[in-house]
Write an enzyme that holds these catalytic residues in place. Sequence first.
Site, PDB file in Angstrom:
ATOM      1  N   GLY A  43       8.425  10.694 -35.653  1.00 19.28           N
ATOM      2  CA  GLY A  43       8.886  11.437 -34.470  1.00 19.28           C
ATOM      3  C   GLY A  43       7.836  12.350 -33.866  1.00 19.28           C
ATOM      4  O   GLY A  43       8.108  13.059 -32.892  1.00 19.28           O
ATOM      5  N   LEU A  44       6.611  12.357 -34.426  1.00 18.04           N
ATOM      6  CA  LEU A  44       5.592  13.287 -33.926  1.00 18.04           C
ATOM      7  C   LEU A  44       4.981  12.824 -32.605  1.00 18.04           C
ATOM      8  O   LEU A  44       4.583  13.645 -31.776  1.00 18.04           O
ATOM      9  CB  LEU A  44       4.499  13.488 -34.981  1.00 18.04           C
ATOM     10  CG  LEU A  44       4.971  14.120 -36.291  1.00 18.04           C
ATOM     11  CD1 LEU A  44       3.824  14.187 -37.297  1.00 18.04           C
ATOM     12  CD2 LEU A  44       5.537  15.513 -36.046  1.00 18.04           C
ATOM     13  N   GLY A  45       4.917  11.506 -32.398  1.00 18.45           N
ATOM     14  CA  GLY A  45       4.434  10.975 -31.118  1.00 18.45           C
ATOM     15  C   GLY A  45       5.357  11.427 -29.992  1.00 18.45           C
ATOM     16  O   GLY A  45       4.899  11.875 -28.934  1.00 18.45           O
ATOM     17  N   TYR A  57       6.943   4.226 -25.224  1.00 15.94           N
ATOM     18  CA  TYR A  57       7.108   5.022 -24.006  1.00 15.94           C
ATOM     19  C   TYR A  57       8.448   4.734 -23.327  1.00 15.94           C
ATOM     20  O   TYR A  57       9.058   5.634 -22.745  1.00 15.94           O
ATOM     21  CB  TYR A  57       5.927   4.781 -23.058  1.00 15.94           C
ATOM     22  CG  TYR A  57       4.646   5.355 -23.618  1.00 15.94           C
ATOM     23  CD1 TYR A  57       4.451   6.727 -23.661  1.00 15.94           C
ATOM     24  CD2 TYR A  57       3.648   4.542 -24.135  1.00 15.94           C
ATOM     25  CE1 TYR A  57       3.292   7.270 -24.195  1.00 15.94           C
ATOM     26  CE2 TYR A  57       2.490   5.074 -24.681  1.00 15.94           C
ATOM     27  CZ  TYR A  57       2.322   6.441 -24.702  1.00 15.94           C
ATOM     28  OH  TYR A  57       1.185   6.990 -25.240  1.00 15.94           O
TER      29      TYR A  57
HETATM   30  C1  LIG Z   1       1.989   5.404 -30.445  1.00 18.81           C
HETATM   31  C2  LIG Z   1       2.200   6.649 -31.274  1.00 18.81           C
HETATM   32  C3  LIG Z   1       1.683   7.884 -30.526  1.00 18.81           C
HETATM   33  C4  LIG Z   1       3.709   6.821 -31.518  1.00 18.81           C
HETATM   34  O1  LIG Z   1       3.927   7.975 -32.288  1.00 18.81           O
HETATM   35  P1  LIG Z   1       4.927   7.921 -33.527  1.00 18.81           P
HETATM   36  O2  LIG Z   1       5.031   9.282 -34.090  1.00 18.81           O
HETATM   37  O3  LIG Z   1       4.515   6.817 -34.442  1.00 18.81           O
HETATM   38  O4  LIG Z   1       6.291   7.507 -32.820  1.00 18.81           O
HETATM   39  P2  LIG Z   1       7.697   8.259 -32.975  1.00 18.81           P
HETATM   40  O5  LIG Z   1       8.042   8.294 -34.424  1.00 18.81           O
HETATM   41  O6  LIG Z   1       7.673   9.562 -32.247  1.00 18.81           O
HETATM   42  O7  LIG Z   1       8.638   7.224 -32.245  1.00 18.81           O
HETATM   43  C5  LIG Z   1       9.533   7.586 -31.194  1.00 18.81           C
HETATM   44  C6  LIG Z   1      10.390   6.370 -30.930  1.00 18.81           C
HETATM   45  O8  LIG Z   1       9.549   5.276 -30.477  1.00 18.81           O
HETATM   46  C7  LIG Z   1       9.669   4.178 -31.378  1.00 18.81           C
HETATM   47  N1  LIG Z   1       8.339   3.571 -31.524  1.00 18.81           N
HETATM   48  C8  LIG Z   1       7.227   4.157 -31.997  1.00 18.81           C
HETATM   49  N2  LIG Z   1       6.189   3.302 -31.970  1.00 18.81           N
HETATM   50  C9  LIG Z   1       6.674   2.146 -31.468  1.00 18.81           C
HETATM   51  C10 LIG Z   1       6.098   0.896 -31.182  1.00 18.81           C
HETATM   52  N3  LIG Z   1       4.804   0.644 -31.417  1.00 18.81           N
HETATM   53  N4  LIG Z   1       6.905  -0.071 -30.658  1.00 18.81           N
HETATM   54  C11 LIG Z   1       8.214   0.178 -30.441  1.00 18.81           C
HETATM   55  N5  LIG Z   1       8.804   1.368 -30.655  1.00 18.81           N
HETATM   56  C12 LIG Z   1       8.050   2.332 -31.179  1.00 18.81           C
HETATM   57  C13 LIG Z   1      10.185   4.736 -32.671  1.00 18.81           C
HETATM   58  O9  LIG Z   1      10.896   3.755 -33.419  1.00 18.81           O
HETATM   59  C14 LIG Z   1      11.093   5.856 -32.182  1.00 18.81           C
HETATM   60  O10 LIG Z   1      12.326   5.322 -31.779  1.00 18.81           O
HETATM   61  P3  LIG Z   1      13.708   6.135 -32.030  1.00 18.81           P
HETATM   62  O11 LIG Z   1      13.611   7.393 -31.191  1.00 18.81           O
HETATM   63  O12 LIG Z   1      14.760   5.199 -31.558  1.00 18.81           O
HETATM   64  O13 LIG Z   1      13.753   6.431 -33.489  1.00 18.81           O
HETATM   65  C15 LIG Z   1       1.495   6.566 -32.665  1.00 18.81           C
HETATM   66  O14 LIG Z   1       2.034   5.482 -33.379  1.00 18.81           O
HETATM   67  C16 LIG Z   1      -0.005   6.404 -32.569  1.00 18.81           C
HETATM   68  O15 LIG Z   1      -0.745   7.377 -32.586  1.00 18.81           O
HETATM   69  N6  LIG Z   1      -0.489   5.149 -32.498  1.00 18.81           N
HETATM   70  C17 LIG Z   1      -1.918   4.861 -32.438  1.00 18.81           C
HETATM   71  C18 LIG Z   1      -2.549   5.362 -31.160  1.00 18.81           C
HETATM   72  C19 LIG Z   1      -1.836   4.822 -29.929  1.00 18.81           C
HETATM   73  O16 LIG Z   1      -1.580   3.636 -29.786  1.00 18.81           O
HETATM   74  N7  LIG Z   1      -1.532   5.759 -28.992  1.00 18.81           N
HETATM   75  C20 LIG Z   1      -0.882   5.435 -27.735  1.00 18.81           C
HETATM   76  C21 LIG Z   1      -1.934   5.238 -26.704  1.00 18.81           C
HETATM   77  S1  LIG Z   1      -1.227   4.854 -25.125  1.00 18.81           S
END
Ligand SMILES: CC(C)(COP(=O)(O)OP(=O)(O)OC[C@H]1O[C@@H](n2cnc3c(N)ncnc32)[C@H](O)[C@@H]1OP(=O)(O)O)[C@@H](O)C(=O)NCCC(=O)NCCS
Length: 141
Positions: free
Chosen positions: A83-85, A113
């Site tokens: 949930g940190l994203g 997103y």
């Molecule tokens: C993308 C990123 C920022 C997401 O942060 P995170 O903390 O893993 O995601 P969260 O736990 O906050 O997820 C929030 C929601 O999105 C969903 N989600 C997260 N990543 C997902 C993915 N790749 N595909 C589908 N859903 C996703 C989660 O299941 C969650 O859903 P919910 O609210 O129904 O439980 C993180 O995975 C990351 O740093 N990735 C690598 C860098 C990157 O790709 N950054 C984005 C650049 S545009």
Amino acid sequence: MIEHRISHSCEGMDWNALTELIRTAGLACQTPQIYQKAFHNSYAVVFLWEKEKLIGCGRALSDGTVQTAIYDIALLPEYQGFGLGRTIVEELIRQTPGCNFILYAAPRKESFYQKLGFSRLKTGMGLFVNPDNLRHRGMLE
Ligand SMILES: CC(C)(COP(=O)(O)OP(=O)(O)OC[C@H]1O[C@@H](n2cnc3c(N)ncnc32)[C@H](O)[C@@H]1OP(=O)(O)O)[C@@H](O)C(=O)NCCC(=O)NCCS
């Protein structure tokens, strides 16, 4: 749940650590000097910390009233999926309430997103310094 704190200032930032965070998260990576300038010149920045360890970041460019663009959303891999994203993006949105928000998602991150309320752009256009790199990564037609 991961105990964390949030900061909104570049003061005292270790730009090497920030660069390493972005690199480790798998995003296209610039130099520490470029990140220092880019984050300093941003309208809003968000950093996430577990104690003294930098674990996440994000930044936004904005006119402060109508339009905001979001960049460099990244978490260390071991902190993803808690949930940190969502926290980082919602913190940035809170900095410019009432604005339209745009970003380009990394490939396969579109659903993340969408869960935060974003929709796909149908007419988004970009003029990039290195379009071949973006084409290679599947982000540009
Ligand atoms: C993308 C990123 C920022 C997401 O942060 P995170 O903390 O893993 O995601 P969260 O736990 O906050 O997820 C929030 C929601 O999105 C969903 N989600 C997260 N990543 C997902 C993915 N790749 N595909 C589908 N859903 C996703 C989660 O299941 C969650 O859903 P919910 O609210 O129904 O439980 C993180 O995975 C990351 O740093 N990735 C690598 C860098 C990157 O790709 N950054 C984005 C650049 S545009």
